[in-house]
Design an enzyme around this catalytic site. Structure first.
Site, PDB file in Angstrom:
ATOM      1  N   LYS A  29       8.556  -0.844 -20.008  1.00 36.38           N
ATOM      2  CA  LYS A  29       7.240  -1.484 -19.967  1.00 36.38           C
ATOM      3  C   LYS A  29       6.801  -1.993 -21.356  1.00 36.38           C
ATOM      4  CE  LYS A  29       5.434   0.053 -15.623  1.00 36.38           C
ATOM      5  NZ  LYS A  29       4.275   0.221 -14.787  1.00 36.38           N
ATOM      6  N   LYS A  61      14.397  -3.144 -10.938  1.00 38.17           N
ATOM      7  CA  LYS A  61      13.715  -2.644  -9.743  1.00 38.17           C
ATOM      8  C   LYS A  61      12.604  -3.582  -9.301  1.00 38.17           C
ATOM      9  CE  LYS A  61       9.827   0.361 -10.816  1.00 38.17           C
ATOM     10  NZ  LYS A  61       8.879  -0.098  -9.816  1.00 38.17           N
ATOM     11  N   LYS A  68       5.434  -4.169  -8.332  1.00 36.40           N
ATOM     12  CA  LYS A  68       4.309  -4.996  -7.901  1.00 36.40           C
ATOM     13  C   LYS A  68       3.671  -5.761  -9.050  1.00 36.40           C
ATOM     14  CE  LYS A  68       1.671  -0.985  -6.801  1.00 36.40           C
ATOM     15  NZ  LYS A  68       1.595  -0.151  -8.006  1.00 36.40           N
TER      16      LYS A  68
HETATM   17  P1  ATP Z   1       3.982  -1.224 -11.465  1.00 33.76           P
HETATM   18  O1  ATP Z   1       4.900  -2.382 -11.701  1.00 33.76           O
HETATM   19  O2  ATP Z   1       2.535  -1.565 -11.663  1.00 33.76           O
HETATM   20  O3  ATP Z   1       4.390   0.031 -12.204  1.00 33.76           O
HETATM   21  P2  ATP Z   1       5.269  -0.236  -9.084  1.00 33.76           P
HETATM   22  O4  ATP Z   1       5.782  -1.192  -8.073  1.00 33.76           O
HETATM   23  O5  ATP Z   1       6.256   0.429  -9.969  1.00 33.76           O
HETATM   24  O6  ATP Z   1       4.096  -0.942  -9.886  1.00 33.76           O
HETATM   25  P3  ATP Z   1       3.764   2.237  -8.793  1.00 33.76           P
HETATM   26  O7  ATP Z   1       2.351   2.237  -8.321  1.00 33.76           O
HETATM   27  O8  ATP Z   1       4.018   2.425 -10.246  1.00 33.76           O
HETATM   28  O9  ATP Z   1       4.441   0.870  -8.275  1.00 33.76           O
HETATM   29  O10 ATP Z   1       4.606   3.332  -7.990  1.00 33.76           O
HETATM   30  C1  ATP Z   1       4.198   3.841  -6.722  1.00 33.76           C
HETATM   31  C2  ATP Z   1       5.345   4.607  -6.101  1.00 33.76           C
HETATM   32  O11 ATP Z   1       6.349   3.697  -5.659  1.00 33.76           O
HETATM   33  C3  ATP Z   1       6.065   5.568  -7.066  1.00 33.76           C
HETATM   34  O12 ATP Z   1       6.418   6.741  -6.356  1.00 33.76           O
HETATM   35  C4  ATP Z   1       7.307   4.816  -7.463  1.00 33.76           C
HETATM   36  O13 ATP Z   1       8.365   5.685  -7.831  1.00 33.76           O
HETATM   37  C5  ATP Z   1       7.635   4.084  -6.159  1.00 33.76           C
HETATM   38  N1  ATP Z   1       8.380   2.843  -6.422  1.00 33.76           N
HETATM   39  C6  ATP Z   1       8.033   1.880  -7.289  1.00 33.76           C
HETATM   40  N2  ATP Z   1       8.927   0.886  -7.251  1.00 33.76           N
HETATM   41  C7  ATP Z   1       9.878   1.245  -6.350  1.00 33.76           C
HETATM   42  C8  ATP Z   1      11.078   0.629  -5.895  1.00 33.76           C
HETATM   43  N3  ATP Z   1      11.465  -0.544  -6.366  1.00 33.76           N
HETATM   44  N4  ATP Z   1      11.821   1.266  -4.955  1.00 33.76           N
HETATM   45  C9  ATP Z   1      11.428   2.487  -4.468  1.00 33.76           C
HETATM   46  N5  ATP Z   1      10.299   3.117  -4.874  1.00 33.76           N
HETATM   47  C10 ATP Z   1       9.529   2.511  -5.803  1.00 33.76           C
HETATM   48 MG    MG Z   2       5.539   1.750 -11.531  1.00 33.15          MG
END
Ligand code: ATP
Ligand code: MG
Length: 348
Positions: free
Chosen positions: A129, A211, A214
């Site tokens: 990040k 990965k 969002k």
């Molecule tokens: P950001 O980019 O803002 O960090 P994010 O997509 O990583 O958003 P989070 O809110 O940080 O989402 O994570 C929410 C949950 O989703 C956590 O348990 C995280 O481990 C899981 N998660 C995030 N991305 C993935 C992915 N690509 N595949 C499976 N699980 C995921």
């Molecule tokens: Mg995240």
């Protein structure tokens, strides 16, 4: 029910079971993606039947990146509505907003005094990040301590999360054990990660080496749970595959990351294992695989969207859920925090 590696209740006495505590969260940094859904949110509904379940909207984590003040509450209510559309029942589970419970930041400060700089410096999420980011704030660096506090406050046994959070959960365990050892106590439960078999790391569609997230600037990399049908079809049709001739639909994350990602998505959403899918798709084209993925993803997302819009319009009801969730969370959080303060020698 997704394929979960770790799924159990503990038995304490003959015939007597205690429910374990589950804690999980997502940040209101945007609408959850298909990755968030497969990796975590989808399983929460099943967990709430067998565990004491606490699901948090991690707005304090979201501010490690600048958020628009006019949108933060809206995004949190959007996220809450997604939780409810995925059948998390506020009468069974505790759903609350992180910033509504001051115990999280209080414990976070205390635990930061039991965490070492070198431990945080190793965190992969911080490194990722920080790349191409001018706002490398201390919150981004100490994020795992706040996350440990979220988990440890609720005497959590199990944390359903994606693979990207495994390192943070390891650190939470380390901090819990260290604190318990220093004070010769069992103040914290030592939590364990619960992970789905193949869906714990859904990859970005246009770049399957990173990965799905969002907050990705490239919207083609993720499918949001509120994307339109047209955009879901377009994004999956354009998902990166490879140029193997003849086309081979086989799971191989190194040589075929795009195909492997599509197979994982399909496997998790249909419950069919990868080998079964490889056999079904042998001699078929990448287009056939993509059409099947589109069909399956739409089936899931349409169900969520059907519920979402009617729930989202009931703003008063949503606020009430957060208020009562915060009250329920308060009891457990306060109890743990008092034990921690007592152990350290801080008195109220
Ligand atoms: P950001 O980019 O803002 O960090 P994010 O997509 O990583 O958003 P989070 O809110 O940080 O989402 O994570 C929410 C949950 O989703 C956590 O348990 C995280 O481990 C899981 N998660 C995030 N991305 C993935 C992915 N690509 N595949 C499976 N699980 C995921
Ligand atoms: Mg995240």
């Amino acid at each position: 029910m997704p394929n979960l590696i770790f799924y159990q209740k503990i038995k304490i006495n003959k015939g007597e079971y205690v429910k374990l505590n589950i804690f999980s969260a997502a940040q209101p940094s945007g609408i959850p993606t298909l990755g968030n859904y497969i990796g975590t949110i989808r399983s929460w509904n099943a967990f709430q039947k067998n565990y004491n379940s606490i699901y948090c909207i991690a707005d304090l984590h979201a501010i490690t990146k600048r958020q628009n003040p006019k949108l933060l509450l809206k995004n949190s209510l959007d996220l809450l509505s997604i939780y409810l559309s995925c059948d998390i029942d506020p009468k069974i589970s505790t759903i609350f907003m992180q910033s509504h419970r001051p115990e999280h930041t209080q414990l976070s400060w205390m635990l930061s005094c039991y965490t070492y700089f070198g431990e945080l410096k190793r965190m992969v999420q911080f490194k990722e990040k920080s790349k191409n980011n001018k706002n490398i704030n201390i919150g981004l660096f100490s994020y795992p301590i706040l996350m440990a506090s979220d988990i440890l406050l609720y005497q959590t046994h199990k944390v359903p999360a994606g693979l990207d959070q495994a390192q943070h959960i390891e650190l939470s365990k380390l901090i819990a054990k260290r604190f318990n050892k220093i004070y010769n106590s069992n103040i914290f439960n030592v939590p364990e990660l619960i992970i789905t078999q193949s869906g714990s790391r859904i990859m970005a569609l246009s770049n399957p080496k990173k990965k799905m997230s969002k907050s990705d600037k490239n919207k083609n990399n993720f499918i949001s749970l509120l994307d339109s049908e047209e955009s879901i079809i377009r994004k999956i049709k354009n998902a990166q595959t490879d140029s193997d001739q003849p086309p081979v639909i086989k799971y191989d994350v190194i040589k075929k990351p795009g195909i492997s990602n599509l197979l994982c998505i399909l496997s998790e959403l249909t419950g069919k294992n990868i080998i079964e899918l490889e056999t079904y798709f042998s001699n078929k084209l990448y287009r056939d695989l993509k059409l099947e993925v589109i069909h399956t993803v739409l089936e899931h997302i349409k169900k969520i969207q059907k519920k979402y819009f009617s729930i989202r319009s009931k703003e008063k009801y949503l606020i009430e859920i957060l208020q009562s969730g915060s009250e329920k969370a308060k009891k457990i959080a306060n109890n743990t925090l008092s034990k921690v303060k007592n152990a350290i020698g801080l008195h109220s």
